[in-house]
Design an enzyme around this catalytic site. Sequence first.
Site, mmCIF file in Angstrom:
data_model
loop_
_atom_site.group_PDB
_atom_site.id
_atom_site.type_symbol
_atom_site.label_atom_id
_atom_site.label_comp_id
_atom_site.label_asym_id
_atom_site.label_seq_id
_atom_site.Cartn_x
_atom_site.Cartn_y
_atom_site.Cartn_z
ATOM 1 N N ARG A 88 5.850 -7.594 8.597
ATOM 2 C CA ARG A 88 4.485 -7.951 8.207
ATOM 3 C C ARG A 88 4.427 -8.622 6.830
ATOM 4 O O ARG A 88 5.136 -8.217 5.897
ATOM 5 C CB ARG A 88 3.596 -6.696 8.187
ATOM 6 C CG ARG A 88 3.424 -6.091 9.563
ATOM 7 C CD ARG A 88 2.605 -4.832 9.487
ATOM 8 N NE ARG A 88 1.191 -5.016 9.641
ATOM 9 C CZ ARG A 88 0.260 -4.431 8.889
ATOM 10 N NH1 ARG A 88 0.603 -3.664 7.868
ATOM 11 N NH2 ARG A 88 -1.003 -4.605 9.140
ATOM 12 N N GLU A 122 -12.505 -1.930 12.055
ATOM 13 C CA GLU A 122 -12.497 -1.223 10.767
ATOM 14 C C GLU A 122 -13.620 -1.703 9.853
ATOM 15 O O GLU A 122 -14.257 -0.899 9.178
ATOM 16 C CB GLU A 122 -11.140 -1.444 10.096
ATOM 17 C CG GLU A 122 -11.061 -0.886 8.684
ATOM 18 C CD GLU A 122 -9.698 -1.114 8.027
ATOM 19 O OE1 GLU A 122 -8.792 -1.666 8.685
ATOM 20 O OE2 GLU A 122 -9.546 -0.726 6.857
ATOM 21 N N GLU A 144 0.821 -1.211 0.000
ATOM 22 C CA GLU A 144 0.000 0.000 0.000
ATOM 23 C C GLU A 144 0.857 1.264 0.000
ATOM 24 O O GLU A 144 0.614 2.197 0.754
ATOM 25 C CB GLU A 144 -0.960 -0.020 1.194
ATOM 26 C CG GLU A 144 -1.902 -1.226 1.150
ATOM 27 C CD GLU A 144 -2.940 -1.257 2.261
ATOM 28 O OE1 GLU A 144 -2.696 -0.666 3.320
ATOM 29 O OE2 GLU A 144 -3.996 -1.885 2.046
ATOM 30 N N ASP A 164 -8.031 -9.042 4.439
ATOM 31 C CA ASP A 164 -7.813 -7.881 5.299
ATOM 32 C C ASP A 164 -8.852 -7.745 6.398
ATOM 33 O O ASP A 164 -9.727 -6.872 6.301
ATOM 34 C CB ASP A 164 -7.821 -6.616 4.420
ATOM 35 C CG ASP A 164 -7.368 -5.397 5.196
ATOM 36 O OD1 ASP A 164 -6.855 -5.581 6.311
ATOM 37 O OD2 ASP A 164 -7.534 -4.284 4.682
HETATM 38 O O1 GCW Z 1 -6.894 -2.740 6.093
HETATM 39 C C1 GCW Z 1 -5.954 -1.923 5.656
HETATM 40 C C2 GCW Z 1 -6.365 -0.636 6.259
HETATM 41 C C3 GCW Z 1 -5.234 0.334 6.298
HETATM 42 C C4 GCW Z 1 -4.076 -0.341 7.033
HETATM 43 C C5 GCW Z 1 -3.689 -1.611 6.301
HETATM 44 C C6 GCW Z 1 -2.573 -2.372 6.992
HETATM 45 C C7 GCW Z 1 -2.384 0.638 8.403
HETATM 46 O O2 GCW Z 1 -7.469 -0.111 5.550
HETATM 47 O O3 GCW Z 1 -5.684 1.479 6.947
HETATM 48 O O4 GCW Z 1 -2.986 0.531 7.156
HETATM 49 O O5 GCW Z 1 -4.782 -2.449 6.235
HETATM 50 O O6 GCW Z 1 -2.878 -3.290 7.740
HETATM 51 O O7 GCW Z 1 -1.425 -2.054 6.790
#
Ligand code: GCW
Length: 706
Positions: free
Chosen positions: A328, A397, A295, A369
């Site tokens: 990670r 979330e 990301e 996720d």
């Molecule tokens: O789920 C996504 C989230 C991001 C998050 C990412 C992650 C910290 O929408 O906000 O960023 O995962 O886990 O790195």
Amino acid sequence: MKRRLSRIGALTAAGLAGCIFATAAMPEMARANDGYDLWLAPSAAGTAVPDVKILSDSPTLRIAGDELRRDLKASALPVVLAKADDPALASLRLATAGMGTEGYLIRPATIAGRPSLLVTGRTDTAVLYGAFAVIRAQRTGADLAQLNVASAPKVKLRVLNHWDNLDGSVERGYAGQSLWDWWTLPDFKDQRYTDYARANASLGINGVVLNNVNAKPESLSAAYIAKAAALAEVFRPWGIKVYLSARFSAPIELGGLKTADPLDPQVAAWWQAKSAEIYRAIPDFGGFLVKANSEGQPGPRDYHRSHAEGANMLAAAVAPHGGVVMWRAFVYAETDPDDRAKQAYTEFRPLDGKFADNVLVQVKNGAIDFQPREPFHPLFGAMPRTPMMLELQITKEYLGFATHLAYLGPLFTEVLDADTRTRGKGSTVAKVVDGALDGHDLSGMAGVANIGRDRDWSGSTFNQANWYAFGRLAWNPALSADVIAREWAEQTFGADPRVVDAATSIMMESREALVDYTGPLGLAHLMDTGHHYGPGPWVDDLARPEWNPTYYHKADRNGIGFDRTRTGSNAIAQYAPAVARRLADPRTTPEEQLLWFHHLPWDWKMQSGRTLWEQMVSQYDRGVTTVERMQAQWRDVKGLVDEERWNKTAAYLQIQVKEARWWRDASLAYWMSVNGLSLPTGSAAPAHELAWYKAQRFPLAPGQAH
Ligand code: GCW
């Protein structure tokens, strides 16, 4: 599936007798309660001070003594707190084998001629954990005179990940601003830092990553190291280490280097010097957490180096100081046309055996996720030579932020119990994570925190239970979700069985209800863009293909679901053969995961005899009616819970009922626009046209990325 331990089974080596609940509501229930005290509100108000002795002195033992003095009934047996090697205990010949450095032992013993309750362990922190176990036992109705408990944590690093930004905002945080007031640190140490540490210690949480994994380089600057050191100082007596998220490109941004290539000697030297600087300020610093090449974050792949090369370079920098790197595996790229659910495995599995000894690979529970339900991540069990750290999301979330009541105990235990079959039957995710399956001493569990500056810390009373459940499961992944729920409710609301029963029952059905009204039968990632709050199954216009809900459900006139079998992405091949075989056929795939793995026609026959479409609709309906029932159960305990917490919970349940209907209606309106089917008889039409749902906008919803 293996039998999960009850609290009593988990706690006691030699039996814990007399679990009797007091029947009267506790006196503090009458007064206002803003939830600040969490599950630790003093329960034994009285003027007489209980008899608590500490046999040696340290800040941690003093804390342990104070906790017991504050909470224990004065009538309790005298309590003695001592380290296991204290000469006063020599004649007891304590069985300390298997205790590790954090395990405790609680048992009746005659010490200096006095019958007492002994709380002991090999370190001060172990004794502190024992003191909290005594408090928990008392508050959940145990007879302290009979207490005989030996308990040691199964998982070594029990860590909260704060996604807290340096500007005070919290990514995916729904409980107000960050707890850390970076601006006034290090000079002002807010009492809340101590209260936070206390709550963590009561659960055995022993590590805290202070800043967001989407990290700013400044968090490693001298000024911010000093701020982190101030927090570390507050946390230290509570047995908590601090960790920092590290931005991989910090050598460029902070160090002025031209590259962050992990194989560049200057880069390695920069990290070594930076680590030494951190350890001078924080001698027990835990180490780094890294989100790399995901990301938009920088990472070793920018230099054509592997994740192992990146992690090992950092690991070498902290190794001389005893630190670890938590690297990670939440890695996927829009440039990779393969199924997003496959990408982390594809990237990491070949690296097994290549990571340094002080690296843990941190893997989210599922391959996408933190959805309300995901099958377990195929990396669990697939990298036997690497400690695999489980990452759970405590903050909700994708589960209705702070307003929806969704107790995550069942979500957490579902993944921990999942059998990876990588080493035959019983190769559960829990055994991978606690290191037992492959003989790893280093093990860890991380929870993305749901904590902020709200008075009740987590945005709602019931959200506190998710923090609690994470901590309890990190200590012992075999505990059961309903036992934890009950235990939490007794400590949070008092012993009145009417309240405890109602709270436990509401909690235990809440997560499944949320799955039903947001996306049943293995559907996932159906939320609207950015804020991730409401429904958006129609969204198909985002830049990255795998950010669009339509990528996940693939619904059209003929069917719905993501084909992850051989005819599709073949993601199932990433699981052990015994699991993959079961998932290859929709008839042997658990129905709650059906559309995660299969694309099926709308008239597919379900086990219930209904068509897939009829079953989906009935589950959306069931989600709404369950929330209505949760609301009714809460109404029944009005007057038995203090007004402040009762009112807020009632108002939030009202929001949840409204929004469960919204999710259901919007989703059904959209599915009908795709499949052209009508609703089965008895199922109410959506309140609005599809266009109305599509037009809803929430630009200022909390928790969005900065
Ligand atoms: O789920 C996504 C989230 C991001 C998050 C990412 C992650 C910290 O929408 O906000 O960023 O995962 O886990 O790195």
